[in-house]
Design a protein around this motif. Structure first.
Motif, PDB file in Angstrom:
ATOM      1  N   GLY A 166       5.441  -3.121  -9.410  1.00 50.60           N
ATOM      2  CA  GLY A 166       6.283  -3.441  -8.269  1.00 50.60           C
ATOM      3  C   GLY A 166       6.614  -4.915  -8.176  1.00 50.60           C
ATOM      4  N   TYR A 167       7.507  -5.212  -7.243  1.00 49.05           N
ATOM      5  CA  TYR A 167       7.832  -6.590  -6.907  1.00 49.05           C
ATOM      6  C   TYR A 167       7.048  -6.922  -5.639  1.00 49.05           C
ATOM      7  CZ  TYR A 167      10.459 -10.702  -5.411  1.00 49.05           C
ATOM      8  OH  TYR A 167      10.812 -11.970  -5.010  1.00 49.05           O
ATOM      9  N   ILE A 168       5.993  -7.709  -5.780  1.00 44.00           N
ATOM     10  CA  ILE A 168       5.065  -7.967  -4.678  1.00 44.00           C
ATOM     11  C   ILE A 168       4.754  -9.460  -4.608  1.00 44.00           C
ATOM     12  CG2 ILE A 168       2.773  -7.465  -3.731  1.00 44.00           C
ATOM     13  CD1 ILE A 168       2.850  -4.797  -5.221  1.00 44.00           C
ATOM     14  N   ASP A 169       4.849 -10.017  -3.408  1.00 42.61           N
ATOM     15  CA  ASP A 169       4.529 -11.430  -3.171  1.00 42.61           C
ATOM     16  C   ASP A 169       5.346 -12.357  -4.062  1.00 42.61           C
ATOM     17  OD1 ASP A 169       3.242 -13.319  -1.651  1.00 42.61           O
ATOM     18  OD2 ASP A 169       1.470 -13.425  -2.942  1.00 42.61           O
ATOM     19  N   GLY A 170       6.615 -11.998  -4.254  1.00 43.32           N
ATOM     20  CA  GLY A 170       7.535 -12.879  -4.966  1.00 43.32           C
ATOM     21  C   GLY A 170       7.518 -12.779  -6.469  1.00 43.32           C
ATOM     22  N   ARG A 171       6.807 -11.790  -7.029  1.00 44.14           N
ATOM     23  CA  ARG A 171       6.788 -11.666  -8.482  1.00 44.14           C
ATOM     24  C   ARG A 171       6.587 -10.199  -8.870  1.00 44.14           C
ATOM     25  NH1 ARG A 171       1.729 -13.162  -6.819  1.00 44.14           N
ATOM     26  NH2 ARG A 171      -0.064 -12.160  -7.834  1.00 44.14           N
ATOM     27  N   TRP A 172       6.939  -9.895 -10.113  1.00 46.73           N
ATOM     28  CA  TRP A 172       6.714  -8.560 -10.649  1.00 46.73           C
ATOM     29  C   TRP A 172       5.268  -8.460 -11.127  1.00 46.73           C
ATOM     30  CZ3 TRP A 172      10.073  -4.761  -9.899  1.00 46.73           C
ATOM     31  CH2 TRP A 172      11.390  -5.115  -9.563  1.00 46.73           C
ATOM     32  N   THR A 173       4.606  -7.399 -10.695  1.00 47.24           N
ATOM     33  CA  THR A 173       3.200  -7.226 -11.030  1.00 47.24           C
ATOM     34  C   THR A 173       2.963  -5.794 -11.473  1.00 47.24           C
ATOM     35  OG1 THR A 173       0.946  -7.369 -10.152  1.00 47.24           O
ATOM     36  CG2 THR A 173       2.655  -6.679  -8.621  1.00 47.24           C
ATOM     37  N   GLU A 174       2.143  -5.609 -12.469  1.00 49.89           N
ATOM     38  CA  GLU A 174       1.906  -4.269 -13.010  1.00 49.89           C
ATOM     39  C   GLU A 174       1.163  -3.412 -11.989  1.00 49.89           C
ATOM     40  OE1 GLU A 174       0.262  -2.231 -17.151  1.00 49.89           O
ATOM     41  OE2 GLU A 174       0.827  -4.358 -17.048  1.00 49.89           O
ATOM     42  N   SER A 175       1.559  -2.140 -11.924  1.00 47.83           N
ATOM     43  CA  SER A 175       0.938  -1.221 -10.982  1.00 47.83           C
ATOM     44  C   SER A 175      -0.529  -0.995 -11.319  1.00 47.83           C
ATOM     45  CB  SER A 175       1.676   0.119 -10.997  1.00 47.83           C
ATOM     46  OG  SER A 175       1.002   1.077 -10.202  1.00 47.83           O
ATOM     47  N   ALA A 176      -1.336  -0.816 -10.282  1.00 49.59           N
ATOM     48  CA  ALA A 176      -2.742  -0.478 -10.482  1.00 49.59           C
ATOM     49  C   ALA A 176      -2.913   0.964 -10.951  1.00 49.59           C
ATOM     50  CB  ALA A 176      -3.511  -0.690  -9.185  1.00 49.59           C
ATOM     51  N   ALA A 177      -1.855   1.770 -10.817  1.00 51.95           N
ATOM     52  CA  ALA A 177      -1.897   3.159 -11.268  1.00 51.95           C
ATOM     53  C   ALA A 177      -1.445   3.247 -12.726  1.00 51.95           C
ATOM     54  CB  ALA A 177      -0.989   4.024 -10.400  1.00 51.95           C
ATOM     55  N   SER A 178      -2.136   4.059 -13.496  1.00 46.21           N
ATOM     56  CA  SER A 178      -1.759   4.221 -14.903  1.00 46.21           C
ATOM     57  C   SER A 178      -0.665   5.256 -15.104  1.00 46.21           C
ATOM     58  CB  SER A 178      -2.989   4.630 -15.730  1.00 46.21           C
ATOM     59  OG  SER A 178      -3.533   5.849 -15.234  1.00 46.21           O
ATOM     60  N   LEU A 184       3.741   5.540 -10.946  1.00 48.51           N
ATOM     61  CA  LEU A 184       3.361   6.586 -10.004  1.00 48.51           C
ATOM     62  C   LEU A 184       2.932   5.993  -8.668  1.00 48.51           C
ATOM     63  CD1 LEU A 184       2.897   9.621  -9.567  1.00 48.51           C
ATOM     64  CD2 LEU A 184       0.596   9.320 -10.501  1.00 48.51           C
ATOM     65  N   GLY A 185       2.397   4.774  -8.707  1.00 46.28           N
ATOM     66  CA  GLY A 185       1.973   4.103  -7.481  1.00 46.28           C
ATOM     67  C   GLY A 185       0.635   4.605  -6.980  1.00 46.28           C
ATOM     68  N   CYS A 186      -0.018   3.800  -6.141  1.00 39.99           N
ATOM     69  CA  CYS A 186      -1.328   4.166  -5.617  1.00 39.99           C
ATOM     70  C   CYS A 186      -1.642   3.321  -4.386  1.00 39.99           C
ATOM     71  CB  CYS A 186      -2.406   3.980  -6.684  1.00 39.99           C
ATOM     72  SG  CYS A 186      -2.625   2.262  -7.204  1.00 39.99           S
ATOM     73  N   LYS A 187      -2.785   3.592  -3.765  1.00 38.12           N
ATOM     74  CA  LYS A 187      -3.184   2.869  -2.563  1.00 38.12           C
ATOM     75  C   LYS A 187      -3.391   1.383  -2.828  1.00 38.12           C
ATOM     76  CE  LYS A 187      -5.293   6.596   0.134  1.00 38.12           C
ATOM     77  NZ  LYS A 187      -6.519   7.047   0.845  1.00 38.12           N
ATOM     78  N   ASP A 188      -3.837   1.033  -4.022  1.00 43.49           N
ATOM     79  CA  ASP A 188      -4.034  -0.382  -4.333  1.00 43.49           C
ATOM     80  C   ASP A 188      -2.703  -1.130  -4.331  1.00 43.49           C
ATOM     81  OD1 ASP A 188      -6.735  -0.018  -4.541  1.00 43.49           O
ATOM     82  OD2 ASP A 188      -6.767   0.046  -6.732  1.00 43.49           O
TER      83      ASP A 188
END
Length: 473
Positions: free
Chosen positions: A7-19, A38-42
């Motif tokens: 996702g795009y979080i806190d001003g940068r692209w970051t890899e999802s915690a979900a595999s 897929l996304g997750c709670k993290d």
């Protein structure tokens, strides 16, 4: 093959915690064209924390600066409009001509209207009695958007929320993630500060985690009534503010003084545009009983203009449905309607072999439909029009109101005042007269099971404020 890794979080692209990954399929071909997380709670926790941390500074930023940033974002969409139109067509099948005109045109117009409305609001000072009335931004907003008008719905939620001083976590539909990713790039380039806008991906579980998060102050959702009820129940337990734009089964009333030869082609379009996948589609056509056969004949004559085809071609009027699941669902509803006694009077034929790999469906007009049939009461979200009959203006309005929904409606008459009189009797969020186009300066939203709250223009911005009274002695 497009790949979104996070996702795009806190001003940068970051890899999802979900595999896990979600395949994105082109419904015109059945081919996988990319993948999204897929996304997750993290992911949700990270995004909400970023939005919470950014809220105070963004809310304190002068309104003129927020407007300037969002105006640059509007220009960014205009510059990348062709790219985004193509992405929307590939993801959900709407014809490229409609993508350019509506899937991109509507968001741009919505931007213009919302920016102008915010300028008006910013210049207002409201006093009542001994109190000054102040608008405070709600806080962190969870925006959950659908696939049928993906960019338009993103703009309708994110832009007024940001202009009001809120921060946002957006979760788009898993069917249409790619235009949302481009939108995030555009906001970044426009200078939206880190954490003010955040984008996460995923399905229903990710959306549920976002709604449930304790630091989300408001949920703005567009989608099914069933999902809306679930969101309202969770939000109600935590006393979060909600804005819900949900399903519809909107009525289109023809009065007995219209020119049916001119009106019937237009009412087909009010149902079939975007393959009928429009929450405000006018899917119940209520016609004078003595003119029913004439309407049936005209529907059979003009439905040929809505035959589906390759959505990548500029002259295609209607593409596939958004998925094979949606295709099967709509076909089942038509089959049930026939079992209950409805009759196909136009469309519904076999499609060319060249379309067999996609989620295509021929448009259908059903007659002999009674108000108690499933097809007359449940949202179909496909190219299916039902003909019902009325015995006069009062009867037509009564039939229109005989629904648990109340999102949109239409009235056609040679006498506009007569049409207005019928429109006033209809319990719904909007009524269009004689084929009027959507007015983005007017509030849009539903009553009854069609939702809570309003979008577009001034009323859309007001949803993202809490009112505070500062009272003098």
């Amino acid at each position: 093959m497009r790949e979104i890794k996070g996702g795009y979080i806190d001003g940068r692209w970051t890899e999802s915690a979900a595999s896990g990954r979600i395949d994105v399929t082109n419904p015109a071909t059945g081919q996988v064209i990319g993948r999204a997380p897929l996304g997750c709670k993290d992911d949700v926790a990270f995004a909400v924390a970023a939005a919470s941390n950014a809220f105070a500074d963004w809310a304190a930023l002068p309104v003129a600066e927020r407007i300037a940033i969002l105006r640059r974002a509007r220009d960014g969409i205009a510059a990348r409009g062709e790219e985004m139109a193509t992405l929307i067509t590939e993801q959900m099948g709407t014809p490229i001509g409609f993508s350019k005109a509506a899937q991109i045109g509507l968001p741009l117009r919505n931007f213009d209207v919302t920016l102008a409305a915010m300028e008006d609001i910013a210049g207002e000072e409201v006093s009542l009695g001994r109190s000054r009335i102040v608008r405070d931004p709600v806080g962190v907003v969870a925006a959950i958007t659908p696939w049928n008008f993906p960019l338009h719905q993103i703009v309708a939620k994110v832009v007024p929320a940001l202009l009001a001083g809120c921060t946002v976590v957006l979760k788009p539909s898993e069917l249409t993630p790619f235009d949302a990713a481009v939108f995030a790039e555009i906001l970044h380039d426009a200078g939206v500060p880190a954490g003010v806008f955040n984008l996460i991906f995923g399905g229903a579980d990710t959306g549920a985690a976002l709604v449930e998060h304790r630091d989300v102050d408001m949920v703005s959702f567009t989608g099914s009534t069933r999902a809306g009820r679930s969101i309202a129940a969770v939000a109600g337990g935590k006393l979060k503010k909600v804005s819900l734009e949900l399903g519809g089964k909107s009525a289109n009333i023809l009065l007995d003084d219209v020119d049916f030869d001119k009106v019937v082609p237009a009412v087909l379009g009010q149902c079939f545009v975007n393959a009928g996948q429009t929450c405000a589609a006018l899917t119940r056509l209520i016609v004078p009983a003595r003119h029913k056969e004439r309407v049936e004949q005209l529907a059979a004559q003009f439905i040929e203009a809505w035959q589906p085809g390759d959505p990548s071609q500029p002259d295609t009027p209607m593409g596939p449905l958004a998925s094979s699941t949606q295709q099967a669902r709509v076909k089942r509803k038509v089959a049930v309607a026939q079992i209950e006694g409805a009759r196909i009077v136009a469309g519904g034929g076999e499609l060319p072999e060249s379309l067999s790999d996609g989620a295509y469906m021929a448009p259908v007009v059903l007659s002999d439909v009674h108000p108690d049939m499933e097809i007359a009461r449940e949202e179909v979200f496909g190219p299916v029009l039902c003909i019902l009959t009325h015995e006069g203006d009062e009867d037509a309005a009564r039939m229109a109101n005989d629904s648990e929904y109340g999102l949109s409606g239409g009235v056609w008459s040679a006498d506009e005042e007569r049409a207005v009189a019928v429109a006033r009797r209809m319990r719904t969020g909007q009524v269009v007269l004689n084929g009027a186009m959507l007015d983005l300066e007017a509030p849009f939203g539903g009553v009854k099971q069609s939702g809570l709250g309003r979008e577009y223009g001034r009323h859309g911005i007001e949803e993202f404020f809490n009112l505070k009274a500062i009272t003098r002695p």
